[in-house]
Scaffold this motif. Structure first.
Motif, PDB file in Angstrom:
ATOM      1  N   LYS A   1     -19.116  37.096  41.922  1.00  0.00           N
ATOM      2  CA  LYS A   1     -18.248  38.312  42.016  1.00  0.00           C
ATOM      3  C   LYS A   1     -16.966  38.131  42.700  1.00  0.00           C
ATOM      4  CE  LYS A   1     -22.135  41.453  41.976  1.00  0.00           C
ATOM      5  NZ  LYS A   1     -21.702  41.880  40.807  1.00  0.00           N
ATOM      6  N   GLU A   2     -16.860  37.100  43.427  1.00  0.00           N
ATOM      7  CA  GLU A   2     -15.500  36.748  43.979  1.00  0.00           C
ATOM      8  C   GLU A   2     -14.597  36.182  42.839  1.00  0.00           C
ATOM      9  OE1 GLU A   2     -13.327  34.873  48.017  1.00  0.00           O
ATOM     10  OE2 GLU A   2     -15.613  34.955  47.598  1.00  0.00           O
TER      11      GLU A   2
ATOM     12  N   ALA B   1     -15.220  43.312  45.288  1.00  0.00           N
ATOM     13  CA  ALA B   1     -15.937  42.268  44.746  1.00  0.00           C
ATOM     14  C   ALA B   1     -16.569  41.507  46.156  1.00  0.00           C
ATOM     15  CB  ALA B   1     -15.349  41.442  43.930  1.00  0.00           C
TER      16      ALA B   1
ATOM     17  N   LYS C   1      -9.728  38.862  37.301  1.00  0.00           N
ATOM     18  CA  LYS C   1      -8.965  40.057  37.014  1.00  0.00           C
ATOM     19  C   LYS C   1      -7.653  39.907  37.556  1.00  0.00           C
ATOM     20  CE  LYS C   1     -13.141  43.204  36.764  1.00  0.00           C
ATOM     21  NZ  LYS C   1     -12.887  43.734  35.601  1.00  0.00           N
TER      22      LYS C   1
ATOM     23  N   TYR D   1      -9.526  45.271  43.848  1.00  0.00           N
ATOM     24  CA  TYR D   1     -10.794  45.096  43.130  1.00  0.00           C
ATOM     25  C   TYR D   1     -11.326  43.580  43.885  1.00  0.00           C
ATOM     26  CZ  TYR D   1     -14.644  43.861  39.893  1.00  0.00           C
ATOM     27  OH  TYR D   1     -15.667  43.547  39.510  1.00  0.00           O
ATOM     28  N   GLN D   2     -10.404  42.815  44.497  1.00  0.00           N
ATOM     29  CA  GLN D   2     -10.921  41.729  45.238  1.00  0.00           C
ATOM     30  C   GLN D   2     -11.765  42.133  46.304  1.00  0.00           C
ATOM     31  OE1 GLN D   2      -7.230  39.148  45.483  1.00  0.00           O
ATOM     32  NE2 GLN D   2      -8.365  37.668  44.716  1.00  0.00           N
TER      33      GLN D   2
ATOM     34  N   ALA E   1      -6.026  45.276  40.639  1.00  0.00           N
ATOM     35  CA  ALA E   1      -6.715  43.918  40.821  1.00  0.00           C
ATOM     36  C   ALA E   1      -6.972  43.349  42.088  1.00  0.00           C
ATOM     37  CB  ALA E   1      -6.101  42.924  40.018  1.00  0.00           C
TER      38      ALA E   1
ATOM     39  N   ALA F   1     -13.393  38.722  40.286  1.00  0.00           N
ATOM     40  CA  ALA F   1     -12.316  39.270  40.873  1.00  0.00           C
ATOM     41  C   ALA F   1     -11.038  38.320  40.938  1.00  0.00           C
ATOM     42  CB  ALA F   1     -12.343  39.653  42.436  1.00  0.00           C
TER      43      ALA F   1
END
Length: 463
Positions: free
Chosen positions: A48-49, A154, A55, A150-151, A147, A52
């Motif tokens: 997930k990281e 995530a 992205k 989003y980090q 973005a 991110a």
């Protein structure tokens, strides 16, 4: 790495591997170490990281310069109708400004006069500017900000996945430890019943006991063996649940039959549970707050779209000859410029999207308030449960001490012929029932504390 190899040897077994008594114990810390480092869900959470970061890289691509080049030719009946060669570079910025440069070299008998260039072509450089909509707030800047947000989303999703994995694994280990202790108690009870039966048989030979006493002791022994078998089957189920969390290099492994849990899980330090009013750092809340920030960025962009679009372009043309770029004509009479105004009459689409994003922010804000209240109440309940269970454990321990003394006294009376096996069995049953209640209460206390650690993002060991 050595620690992983050691755990692997203990789990799957290796021929000629000398095992000591200490190596037959899979401690809680070793178990959790394996779960965090080897379990596929833990490795999946790490992705997930990485997603991110991907992205963020994609969002930064919105500021990358880009080059466009085209060539169009038409030749018919030995005539060159036109030959159009166009090149343009655009350098976007985080503001509504783009720096541009171009080179055109066009020729042909039937070329549109406005596209005419000399044989050396013409150069131009300038800017494209969004004056109203998009000057400060624009799609490129919002995409980059989202973005970055989003980090955080995530990261908190990753924490929740790992926390839940450690919680489930810890709960499975605690239940394995509980039923392993139950089986040890019942096994001791069976051994005690076997001694009673042997002693009564000897007393029967000496004429001190009757055959009915032997029958009663034998029935009691069989009942205890049946009870032990029942819990041994449950212990197998608990061991298999623990096996679900044991992996090595993406391959599931299983414990050897001789591997036991530690008797006392020293890792659990039952500190006083306190309710912290600031719950924003809890991953579930932090994720929702980051989502709310992302929605606010979307709302900000939708609000920006309520403005008219006014786009300006200004490109001075550099006239070229065989010997010079013609810089004297730069920023003078040779230029291309233009303006374009777009103005929706009703703005219904833009107003609808803005209201939608506004309501989405309000909705998640309400959700955060509800989740905070739920977590706060759960923490209060955990605090009260811990106090009640701790008091209950103290009382059960006192009961066990009392039942142990009663059993010892009843056994002595039986040896003197002043009691019966029936009374001894009753004393023993009461003692075992209290010991099982104690194990159940201790397990409930562990699970209660695990819930607290899960909610407060402290369940993953730091060492």
């Amino acid at each position: 790495m050595n620690k992983i190899i050691y755990i692997l040897l203990m789990l799957i077994g290796i021929k000629n591997y000398a095992q000591t008594k200490a190596q037959e114990i899979l401690t809680y810390q070793e178990f959790i170490f394996n779960v965090i480092s080897e379990h596929p869900l833990a490795k999946s959470a790490e992705l997930k990281e990485k997603v991110a970061k991907a992205k963020l890289l994609a969002a930064k691509g919105g500021l990358d310069p880009y080059l466009t080049s085209s060539i169009n030719q038409k030749n018919f009946e030995n005539k060159e109708y036109y030959n159009i060669f166009e090149n343009k570079i655009t350098i976007p910025t985080s503001l509504g400004i783009a720096i541009t440069g171009s080179f055109n070299n066009n020729s042909g008998e039937y070329l549109n006069p406005e596209a005419y260039t000399n044989n050396n072509g013409i150069w131009s450089a300038g800017i494209e500017l969004d004056l109203l909509q998009g000057l400060i707030t624009n799609t490129r800047k919002i995409a980059l900000d989202q973005a970055k947000v989003y980090q955080r989303i995530a990261k908190n999703k990753q924490l929740q996945l790992v926390n839940k994995l450690v919680y489930d694994a810890s709960k499975a280990y605690a239940e394995w430890q509980q039923f392993n202790s139950i089986c040890n108690i019942l096994q001791s009870n069976v051994e005690l019943s076997e001694r009673y039966l042997t002693n009564i048989k000897n007393a029967l030979t000496n004429g001190e006991k009757t055959a009915i006493d032997t029958l009663e002791a034998n029935v009691y022994l069989q009942n205890n063996r049946i009870n032990l078998l029942k819990y041994e089957q449950k212990l197998v189920e608990k061991r298999l649940k623990v096996d679900n969390y044991l992996w090595y290099e993406n391959i599931p492994v299983a414990m050897q039959s001789h591997v036991q849990p530690e008797t006392n899980i020293n890792y659990y330090k039952f500190e006083e549970i306190t309710v912290d009013e600031n719950l924003d750092d809890i991953p579930m809340i932090a994720e929702k707050r980051a989502k709310m920030e992302s929605l606010r960025l979307k709302q900000k962009l939708n609000r920006e779209k309520l403005k008219p679009k006014l786009k300006l372009k200004y490109n001075p043309i550099i006239k070229t000859t065989d010997n010079t770029f013609g810089l004297s004509n730069y920023l003078s009479e040779n230029q291309v410029w233009g303006a374009k105004l777009t103005f929706p009459i009703f703005f219904r689409s833009e107003r609808g999207k803005y209201r939608e994003s506004k309501y989405a922010v309000e909705e998640i804000n309400y959700d955060i308030a509800v989740k905070k209240k739920e977590i706060e109440n759960k923490m209060i309940a955990n605090e009260q449960n811990q106090e009640a269970l701790t008091q209950q454990i103290k009382l059960l321990q006192m009961n066990i001490d009392g039942y142990e003394k009663l059993l010892v006294a009843e056994t002595k009376k039986f040896e003197y012929g002043e009691s019966s096996l029936f009374l001894i069995n009753k004393r023993q049953e009461n003692l075992i029932a209290s010991e099982l209640k104690l194990l159940s209460s201790q397990n409930m206390l562990i699970i209660n504390y695990l819930n607290y650690l899960l909610m407060t993002n402290t369940i993953v060991p730091t060492e």
